[in-house]
Scaffold this motif. Structure first.
Motif, PDB file in Angstrom:
ATOM      1  N   SER A  91     -19.564  41.406  53.862  1.00  0.00           N
ATOM      2  CA  SER A  91     -20.055  39.903  54.500  1.00  0.00           C
ATOM      3  C   SER A  91     -18.907  39.527  55.580  1.00  0.00           C
ATOM      4  CB  SER A  91     -19.920  39.081  53.213  1.00  0.00           C
ATOM      5  OG  SER A  91     -20.850  39.525  52.175  1.00  0.00           O
ATOM      6  N   GLY A  92     -17.856  40.191  55.444  1.00  0.00           N
ATOM      7  CA  GLY A  92     -16.825  39.708  56.359  1.00  0.00           C
ATOM      8  C   GLY A  92     -17.240  39.878  57.772  1.00  0.00           C
ATOM      9  N   ARG A  93     -18.017  40.943  58.104  1.00  0.00           N
ATOM     10  CA  ARG A  93     -18.509  41.169  59.343  1.00  0.00           C
ATOM     11  C   ARG A  93     -19.350  40.092  60.055  1.00  0.00           C
ATOM     12  NH1 ARG A  93     -19.784  46.065  57.304  1.00  0.00           N
ATOM     13  NH2 ARG A  93     -21.944  45.617  57.925  1.00  0.00           N
ATOM     14  N   MET A  94     -19.850  39.229  59.367  1.00  0.00           N
ATOM     15  CA  MET A  94     -20.777  38.251  59.535  1.00  0.00           C
ATOM     16  C   MET A  94     -20.202  36.783  59.700  1.00  0.00           C
ATOM     17  SD  MET A  94     -22.829  40.468  59.326  1.00  0.00           S
ATOM     18  CE  MET A  94     -22.671  41.212  57.512  1.00  0.00           C
ATOM     19  N   ASP A  95     -18.713  36.950  59.497  1.00  0.00           N
ATOM     20  CA  ASP A  95     -17.837  35.770  59.416  1.00  0.00           C
ATOM     21  C   ASP A  95     -17.796  34.923  60.632  1.00  0.00           C
ATOM     22  OD1 ASP A  95     -17.470  35.796  56.829  1.00  0.00           O
ATOM     23  OD2 ASP A  95     -15.414  36.406  57.031  1.00  0.00           O
ATOM     24  N   ALA A  96     -17.944  35.718  61.797  1.00  0.00           N
ATOM     25  CA  ALA A  96     -17.902  35.128  63.156  1.00  0.00           C
ATOM     26  C   ALA A  96     -19.305  34.432  63.416  1.00  0.00           C
ATOM     27  CB  ALA A  96     -18.033  36.363  64.145  1.00  0.00           C
ATOM     28  N   TYR A  97     -20.281  34.643  62.653  1.00  0.00           N
ATOM     29  CA  TYR A  97     -21.502  33.904  62.958  1.00  0.00           C
ATOM     30  C   TYR A  97     -22.000  32.817  61.995  1.00  0.00           C
ATOM     31  CZ  TYR A  97     -21.777  38.238  65.712  1.00  0.00           C
ATOM     32  OH  TYR A  97     -21.807  39.327  66.541  1.00  0.00           O
ATOM     33  N   SER A  98     -21.410  32.897  60.694  1.00  0.00           N
ATOM     34  CA  SER A  98     -21.852  32.187  59.516  1.00  0.00           C
ATOM     35  C   SER A  98     -21.623  30.688  59.646  1.00  0.00           C
ATOM     36  CB  SER A  98     -21.338  32.638  58.297  1.00  0.00           C
ATOM     37  OG  SER A  98     -21.900  34.144  57.940  1.00  0.00           O
ATOM     38  N   PRO A  99     -20.761  30.281  60.125  1.00  0.00           N
ATOM     39  CA  PRO A  99     -20.351  28.907  60.217  1.00  0.00           C
ATOM     40  C   PRO A  99     -21.468  28.094  61.142  1.00  0.00           C
ATOM     41  CG  PRO A  99     -18.416  29.927  60.422  1.00  0.00           C
ATOM     42  CD  PRO A  99     -19.415  31.094  60.605  1.00  0.00           C
ATOM     43  N   ARG A 100     -21.867  28.993  62.108  1.00  0.00           N
ATOM     44  CA  ARG A 100     -22.872  28.356  63.042  1.00  0.00           C
ATOM     45  C   ARG A 100     -24.300  28.074  62.321  1.00  0.00           C
ATOM     46  NH1 ARG A 100     -24.118  29.074  68.713  1.00  0.00           N
ATOM     47  NH2 ARG A 100     -25.519  27.750  69.150  1.00  0.00           N
ATOM     48  N   LEU A 101     -24.468  29.318  61.747  1.00  0.00           N
ATOM     49  CA  LEU A 101     -25.711  29.145  60.928  1.00  0.00           C
ATOM     50  C   LEU A 101     -25.691  28.294  59.636  1.00  0.00           C
ATOM     51  CD1 LEU A 101     -26.583  33.063  60.551  1.00  0.00           C
ATOM     52  CD2 LEU A 101     -27.512  31.388  62.473  1.00  0.00           C
ATOM     53  N   ILE A 102     -24.615  28.211  59.071  1.00  0.00           N
ATOM     54  CA  ILE A 102     -24.626  27.097  57.740  1.00  0.00           C
ATOM     55  C   ILE A 102     -24.719  25.838  58.628  1.00  0.00           C
ATOM     56  CG2 ILE A 102     -23.189  26.186  56.296  1.00  0.00           C
ATOM     57  CD1 ILE A 102     -21.667  29.001  56.033  1.00  0.00           C
ATOM     58  N   ALA A 103     -24.237  25.473  59.341  1.00  0.00           N
ATOM     59  CA  ALA A 103     -24.205  24.069  60.214  1.00  0.00           C
ATOM     60  C   ALA A 103     -25.612  23.756  60.706  1.00  0.00           C
ATOM     61  CB  ALA A 103     -23.401  23.987  61.622  1.00  0.00           C
ATOM     62  N   ALA A 104     -26.601  24.875  60.822  1.00  0.00           N
ATOM     63  CA  ALA A 104     -27.804  24.671  61.198  1.00  0.00           C
ATOM     64  C   ALA A 104     -28.883  24.488  60.137  1.00  0.00           C
ATOM     65  CB  ALA A 104     -28.146  25.832  62.197  1.00  0.00           C
ATOM     66  N   GLY A 105     -28.074  24.682  58.899  1.00  0.00           N
ATOM     67  CA  GLY A 105     -28.841  24.649  57.655  1.00  0.00           C
ATOM     68  C   GLY A 105     -29.209  25.502  56.855  1.00  0.00           C
ATOM     69  N   LEU A 106     -28.490  26.913  57.173  1.00  0.00           N
ATOM     70  CA  LEU A 106     -28.613  27.980  56.072  1.00  0.00           C
ATOM     71  C   LEU A 106     -27.895  27.665  54.811  1.00  0.00           C
ATOM     72  CD1 LEU A 106     -29.018  31.064  55.878  1.00  0.00           C
ATOM     73  CD2 LEU A 106     -26.669  31.104  56.549  1.00  0.00           C
ATOM     74  N   LYS A 107     -28.360  27.778  53.738  1.00  0.00           N
ATOM     75  CA  LYS A 107     -27.828  27.434  52.340  1.00  0.00           C
ATOM     76  C   LYS A 107     -27.362  28.745  51.517  1.00  0.00           C
ATOM     77  CE  LYS A 107     -28.059  22.709  52.418  1.00  0.00           C
ATOM     78  NZ  LYS A 107     -26.957  22.155  52.817  1.00  0.00           N
ATOM     79  N   GLY A 108     -27.904  29.826  51.680  1.00  0.00           N
ATOM     80  CA  GLY A 108     -27.380  30.692  50.900  1.00  0.00           C
ATOM     81  C   GLY A 108     -26.976  31.963  51.392  1.00  0.00           C
ATOM     82  N   MET A 109     -25.960  32.671  51.103  1.00  0.00           N
ATOM     83  CA  MET A 109     -25.758  34.154  51.675  1.00  0.00           C
ATOM     84  C   MET A 109     -25.438  34.897  50.442  1.00  0.00           C
ATOM     85  SD  MET A 109     -22.976  32.380  54.477  1.00  0.00           S
ATOM     86  CE  MET A 109     -22.859  31.208  53.449  1.00  0.00           C
ATOM     87  N   ILE A 110     -25.891  36.215  50.637  1.00  0.00           N
ATOM     88  CA  ILE A 110     -25.635  37.112  49.528  1.00  0.00           C
ATOM     89  C   ILE A 110     -24.916  38.421  50.129  1.00  0.00           C
ATOM     90  CG2 ILE A 110     -26.683  38.575  47.615  1.00  0.00           C
ATOM     91  CD1 ILE A 110     -28.892  36.677  47.697  1.00  0.00           C
ATOM     92  N   GLY A 111     -23.822  38.710  49.734  1.00  0.00           N
ATOM     93  CA  GLY A 111     -23.173  39.956  50.313  1.00  0.00           C
ATOM     94  C   GLY A 111     -22.055  40.638  49.459  1.00  0.00           C
ATOM     95  N   LYS A 112     -21.206  41.202  49.991  1.00  0.00           N
ATOM     96  CA  LYS A 112     -20.185  41.458  48.882  1.00  0.00           C
ATOM     97  C   LYS A 112     -18.983  41.478  49.845  1.00  0.00           C
ATOM     98  CE  LYS A 112     -19.932  46.525  50.759  1.00  0.00           C
ATOM     99  NZ  LYS A 112     -18.511  46.788  51.020  1.00  0.00           N
ATOM    100  N   GLY A 113     -17.745  41.215  49.272  1.00  0.00           N
ATOM    101  CA  GLY A 113     -16.424  41.089  50.224  1.00  0.00           C
ATOM    102  C   GLY A 113     -16.282  39.559  50.327  1.00  0.00           C
ATOM    103  N   SER A 114     -15.004  39.256  50.737  1.00  0.00           N
ATOM    104  CA  SER A 114     -14.564  38.098  50.848  1.00  0.00           C
ATOM    105  C   SER A 114     -14.820  37.493  52.077  1.00  0.00           C
ATOM    106  CB  SER A 114     -12.974  37.997  50.414  1.00  0.00           C
ATOM    107  OG  SER A 114     -12.290  38.805  51.566  1.00  0.00           O
ATOM    108  N   ARG A 115     -14.737  35.858  52.245  1.00  0.00           N
ATOM    109  CA  ARG A 115     -15.300  35.457  53.658  1.00  0.00           C
ATOM    110  C   ARG A 115     -13.869  34.772  54.269  1.00  0.00           C
ATOM    111  NH1 ARG A 115     -20.767  34.945  53.958  1.00  0.00           N
ATOM    112  NH2 ARG A 115     -20.246  35.335  56.087  1.00  0.00           N
ATOM    113  N   SER A 116     -14.008  34.531  55.472  1.00  0.00           N
ATOM    114  CA  SER A 116     -12.980  33.706  55.953  1.00  0.00           C
ATOM    115  C   SER A 116     -12.693  32.485  55.985  1.00  0.00           C
ATOM    116  CB  SER A 116     -13.164  33.743  57.767  1.00  0.00           C
ATOM    117  OG  SER A 116     -14.171  33.154  58.086  1.00  0.00           O
ATOM    118  N   ARG A 117     -11.845  31.999  56.005  1.00  0.00           N
ATOM    119  CA  ARG A 117     -11.258  30.340  56.002  1.00  0.00           C
ATOM    120  C   ARG A 117     -12.504  29.553  56.395  1.00  0.00           C
ATOM    121  NH1 ARG A 117      -8.851  28.712  51.984  1.00  0.00           N
ATOM    122  NH2 ARG A 117     -10.809  27.324  51.904  1.00  0.00           N
TER     123      ARG A 117
END
Lengths: 183, 281
Positions: free
Chosen positions: A79-105
């Motif tokens: 999942s960490g490879r998506m960290d650069a994009y996820s905050p933007r998607l979460i702010a736009a309404g994404l509620k759930g993520m499924i992957g493996k491994g840790s996420r950024s601050r």
């Protein structure tokens, strides 16, 4: 605990890091290349291949389905490879993520702020996980091949809450619990 | 001189690509079963159970254990008295990968221009080939599909000779700790010590070809492996990083001489889906 996707905000509120869930409903696949395109499309004000509001993204690119199969092996990717994009998607309404491994601050902060949730599926269990996927259909970025966005219908998809909406983090808590002092 | 037909090489590589992705090695399965009894975390034991169930489904249905069917690493040991006929050796290997990934419905994961366009080659080539000339008239082939989740957490360092044994241990433990849940623990730690920058990582990768948990025949190296394994399993990362006492199944170290000013150390991480299959032609 059995939960339905898209998730009810009250269900997200209740879940805590370490909870095991069985997900039934609709989730979407997307990983590196698709995330890049989603964010580029948002930058340009273009419509996304699916309305991410309230939805869940599963970080995977399945192996090719054999004839008669719904999908090939379909375990989670890092999942960490998506960290650069996820905050933007979460702010736009994404509620759930499924992957493996840790996420950024930044991702963890966005999860807490927007009451989202991050689950892990078992990395390297792609053959087992494929059994819980009942239908798979490409809905965007078909040219990306395995990395195209797919709409999945899942039944009893097994996952574990890693980062809950209250700041809980199973990776930190689990490691602290089993860490041993040096002799 | 003994002739080896390049077509036979292609067929063999194609078969090995599929077998490696469908069938987890008996040594890995045995190791997973052994740690199941020792794992302290209930969730960790559940994860190990699911990994074993996954392996049995993959073998039965002939589907990949993991959707990441890897970048294909191919090791060749070519006897100096063997003669390849009917075509180029490396072309035969690449064709085998192409055919194997197509026949086995394996995922094509290789992209060109890593820093820019990243366009899929659509046949999982090029495989990364490591070839050595050895005595004899055989060709030994090992196909190792290397998943990127673990490969991405691999690290190389050039320590100061003064850092010594403790420096090596600290570097490996720190690398496993920083990798955390990303490389799909329980992992196997491939450790290379010595040589040069290029050689030390190949050494670490080739150390992964040893049967899981079989110690290095050199007692001093075996003791180093044992100590690092214990340190790593005290980190608490556990299966999938959910917390537990099994972060690594084994540490496999390989050691060769190096320059008097150097102490090269490489860690090549391997996820629990430690896949490779071999054949001798």
């Amino acid at each position: 605990m059995d939960i339905i996707s898209p998730f009810d905000p009250q269900v997200i509120e209740k879940l805590r890091a370490g909870d095991q869930v069985s997900i039934t409903g609709v989730i979407y696949t997307a990983r590196d290349a698709a995330h890049r395109r989603l964010v580029e499309a948002m930058d340009c004000g273009e419509e996304l291949p699916f309305d991410i509001h309230g939805q869940t993204i599963y970080y995977t690119a399945p192996s090719t389905a054999k004839p008669g199969q719904v999908i090939g092996a379909a375990g989670p990717t890092t999942s960490g490879r998506m960290d650069a994009y996820s905050p933007r998607l979460i702010a736009a309404g994404l509620k759930g993520m499924i992957g493996k491994g840790s996420r950024s601050r930044e991702v963890k902060d966005a999860i807490k702020k927007h009451k989202a949730i991050y689950f892990a599926a078992i990395g390297g269990a792609g053959a087992l996980i494929a059994r819980s996927i009942k239908n798979a259909e490409v809905v965007g970025y078909k040219d990306l091949g395995a990395e195209a966005i797919m709409r999945l219908e899942v039944e009893n998809f097994h996952a574990i809450v890693i980062n809950d909406a209250h700041g809980g983090d199973l990776f930190e808590e689990g490691m602290a619990k089993y860490q041993k002092e040096l002799k | 001189m003994r002739d080896i037909d390049s077509k036979k090489i292609t067929e063999t590589v194609a078969r090995l690509c599929q077998e490696a992705n469908f069938y987890l090695g008996e040594d890995v399965l045995d190791s997973l079963k052994q740690v199941m009894d020792k794992e302290e975390a209930p969730l960790g034991r559940q994860v190990l159970e699911q990994i074993l169930e996954n392996a049995s489904i993959a073998a039965k249905e002939k589907i990949p254990l993991c959707q990441d069917t890897g970048i294909t690493v191919v090791y060749l040991w070519l006897g100096q008295d063997a003669h390849i006929v009917g075509g180029d050796l490396y072309d035969a290997v690449q064709e085998g990968v192409r055919q194997g990934y197509r026949q086995g419905y394996l995922r094509n994961s290789i992209v060109t221009r890593p820093f820019s366009a990243r366009v899929n080659t659509n046949d999982n080539t090029p495989a990364m080939i490591h070839a050595e000339i050895v005595s004899g008239d055989n060709l030994r082939i090992v196909v190792m599909p290397k998943g990127e989740g673990s490969e991405n957490t691999s690290r190389l360092t050039m320590l100061n000779p003064a850092d010594g044994r403790q420096g090596v241990i600290d570097f490996v433990v720190r690398t496993v700790e920083e990798a955390g849940s990303d490389p799909c623990p329980p992992v196997i730690v491939g450790l290379g010590i010595g040589g040069t920058t290029g050689r030390v990582m190949i050494l670490a990768k080739m150390a992964l070809l040893r049967k899981v948990g079989e110690p290095n025949p050199d007692p001093e190296v075996a003791e180093l492996e044992r100590e690092i394994l214990e340190r790593v399993n005290r980190l608490g990362i556990g299966p999938q990083g959910f917390g537990g006492s099994t972060t690594a199944l084994a540490v496999h170290a390989a050691v060769i001489p190096c320059h008097m000013s150097a102490l090269p150390v490489a860690v090549n991480m391997q996820c629990h889906a430690a896949r490779y299959k071999e054949a001798v032609l």
